[in-house]
Design a protein around this motif. Structure first.
Motif, mmCIF file in Angstrom:
data_model
loop_
_atom_site.group_PDB
_atom_site.id
_atom_site.type_symbol
_atom_site.label_atom_id
_atom_site.label_comp_id
_atom_site.label_asym_id
_atom_site.label_seq_id
_atom_site.Cartn_x
_atom_site.Cartn_y
_atom_site.Cartn_z
ATOM 1 N N SER A 150 0.814 -1.216 0.000
ATOM 2 C CA SER A 150 0.000 0.000 0.000
ATOM 3 C C SER A 150 0.849 1.268 0.000
ATOM 4 O O SER A 150 1.834 1.374 0.740
ATOM 5 C CB SER A 150 -0.907 0.020 1.235
ATOM 6 O OG SER A 150 -1.817 -1.058 1.234
ATOM 7 N N ASN A 151 0.418 2.226 -0.791
ATOM 8 C CA ASN A 151 0.992 3.564 -0.767
ATOM 9 C C ASN A 151 0.364 4.362 0.388
ATOM 10 O O ASN A 151 -0.648 3.940 0.941
ATOM 11 C CB ASN A 151 0.732 4.264 -2.102
ATOM 12 C CG ASN A 151 1.622 3.700 -3.200
ATOM 13 O OD1 ASN A 151 2.760 3.350 -2.966
ATOM 14 N ND2 ASN A 151 1.083 3.598 -4.412
ATOM 15 N N PRO A 152 0.944 5.456 0.832
ATOM 16 C CA PRO A 152 1.974 6.243 0.155
ATOM 17 C C PRO A 152 3.399 5.717 0.301
ATOM 18 O O PRO A 152 4.304 6.210 -0.381
ATOM 19 C CB PRO A 152 1.849 7.610 0.839
ATOM 20 C CG PRO A 152 1.309 7.304 2.196
ATOM 21 C CD PRO A 152 0.385 6.147 2.001
ATOM 22 N N ASP A 153 3.627 4.736 1.183
ATOM 23 C CA ASP A 153 4.964 4.165 1.342
ATOM 24 C C ASP A 153 4.807 2.649 1.382
ATOM 25 O O ASP A 153 4.416 2.085 2.403
ATOM 26 C CB ASP A 153 5.617 4.675 2.632
ATOM 27 C CG ASP A 153 7.021 4.112 2.850
ATOM 28 O OD1 ASP A 153 7.480 3.299 2.013
ATOM 29 O OD2 ASP A 153 7.657 4.469 3.861
ATOM 30 N N SER A 154 5.129 2.003 0.270
ATOM 31 C CA SER A 154 4.901 0.558 0.181
ATOM 32 C C SER A 154 5.788 -0.240 1.132
ATOM 33 O O SER A 154 5.537 -1.418 1.370
ATOM 34 C CB SER A 154 5.102 0.071 -1.256
ATOM 35 O OG SER A 154 6.427 0.340 -1.689
ATOM 36 N N ASP A 155 6.822 0.394 1.693
ATOM 37 C CA ASP A 155 7.648 -0.270 2.698
ATOM 38 C C ASP A 155 7.038 -0.159 4.096
ATOM 39 O O ASP A 155 7.465 -0.857 5.020
ATOM 40 C CB ASP A 155 9.063 0.319 2.711
ATOM 41 C CG ASP A 155 9.847 -0.030 1.444
ATOM 42 O OD1 ASP A 155 9.640 -1.152 0.919
ATOM 43 O OD2 ASP A 155 10.638 0.811 0.984
#
Length: 309
Positions: free
Chosen positions: A261-266
């Motif tokens: 998932s975004n906003p930060d896939s990490d």
């Protein structure tokens, strides 16, 4: 009655990323419903091997990290449902009258074994109305009124447009709406978009209408997950507009899927936090506005005219 307003529903299908387990625990406190995907029934298999979660039986060691964390999430108030079906067709062919007594009992056993709070019925093959009604009825009979049943139609199916399921959702709502907690409508892949929000509104205003508290707008959390991706910022804009229109009991949003998932896939939990916070902030604004309006009305009612003394 709305089961839970301002929902954040997250689909949890990919359980490993680059070989590392993707823990759902950071979602605690932010998601209302976690949907474990995808359960399938396999025609021709026997016994426990009938039910697979993606490529393996749910009891496989592959899922050893999953189930303890699922229980922890439930202990912290998150409702956990299994998603049945999806893009891989065949599951619902096992639930026609001819096969129901063979393939339904292993599914019920899985629900009991893993203490699932409900099932999300994602019907992406042609299924008859009697077949889906029998399944809904049997689930309620076996697991009680508190067992959560949701369906995941493509958004256009909720106004009798494009539909992957075979049966008519408006007819289903008329017959069995009281047994369906809410719909996780898919606003992507050419079947609808959540930004701008006019297509969502058109569903609520179609025919006899469905309470906006019972329609979750499910969107893609990453452009890699399919066509029709909407950025988190635009999802928030639509949330704010729809809560302004429908009030604090508006349904909510869902995400397909968790791991990237975004906003930060990490840090994929940030999408859920962003949606949760947007709804809570808008709810606070609306409640403050309502309180101020009530105060003004009250002050006008009790203010004495100058010549009253």
């Amino acid at each position: 009655m709305v089961e839970v307003a301002n929902r954040v529903v997250m689909y949890y299908q990919t359980h490993y990323k680059n070989g590392a387990f993707v823990s759902p625990l950071p979602l605690i406190g932010y998601v209302t419903h976690l949907l474990i995907a995808a359960f399938h029934l396999n025609m021709g298999n026997v016994g426990p091997d009938i039910v697979h979660l993606n490529d393996f039986m749910p009891s496989d060691s592959y899922f050893a990290p999953v189930w303890p964390e699922i229980a922890m999430m439930q202990g912290n108030g998150t409702k956990v449902l299994g998603m049945l079906g999806g893009a891989a067709a065949g599951t619902y062919s096992c639930l026609t009258d001819e096969y129901f007594d063979v393939y339904y009992p292993p599914l019920a056993d899985v629900i009991r074994t893993y203490n699932l709070d409900g099932m999300d019925l994602d019907v992406e093959q042609s299924v008859s109305m009697p077949t889906i009604l029998r399944l809904i009825s049997q689930l309620k009979t076996d697991f009680g009124d508190d067992f959560i049943i949701t369906l995941a139609p493509v958004a256009s199916a909720l106004k009798e447009g494009g539909n992957l399921s075979g049966f008519d959702y408006i007819d289903l709502e008329a017959v069995a709406g009281d047994q369906i907690a809410f719909y996780n409508a898919q606003f992507y892949s050419g079947f609808g978009t959540f930004f701008p929000e006019d297509q969502y509104i058109s569903i609520i205003e179609y025919d006899q209408g469905i309470d906006p508290g019972r329609v979750t707008a499910t969107v893609l959390t990453n452009s890699a997950n399919g066509g029709g991706y909407v950025s988190p910022d635009h999802v928030v804009e639509s949330i704010e507009s729809l809560m302004e229109k429908y009030g604090t009991e508006w349904g909510g949003v869902g995400g397909w899927e968790y791991f990237n998932s975004n906003p930060d896939s990490d840090s994929p939990w940030e999408w859920a936090i962003m949606m949760h916070d947007a709804m809570q902030l808008q709810k606070a604004r609306l409640e403050a506005k309502r309180a101020e309006e009530k105060r003004r009305v009250s002050s006008r009612m009790f203010k004495l005219p100058p010549n009253a003394i």
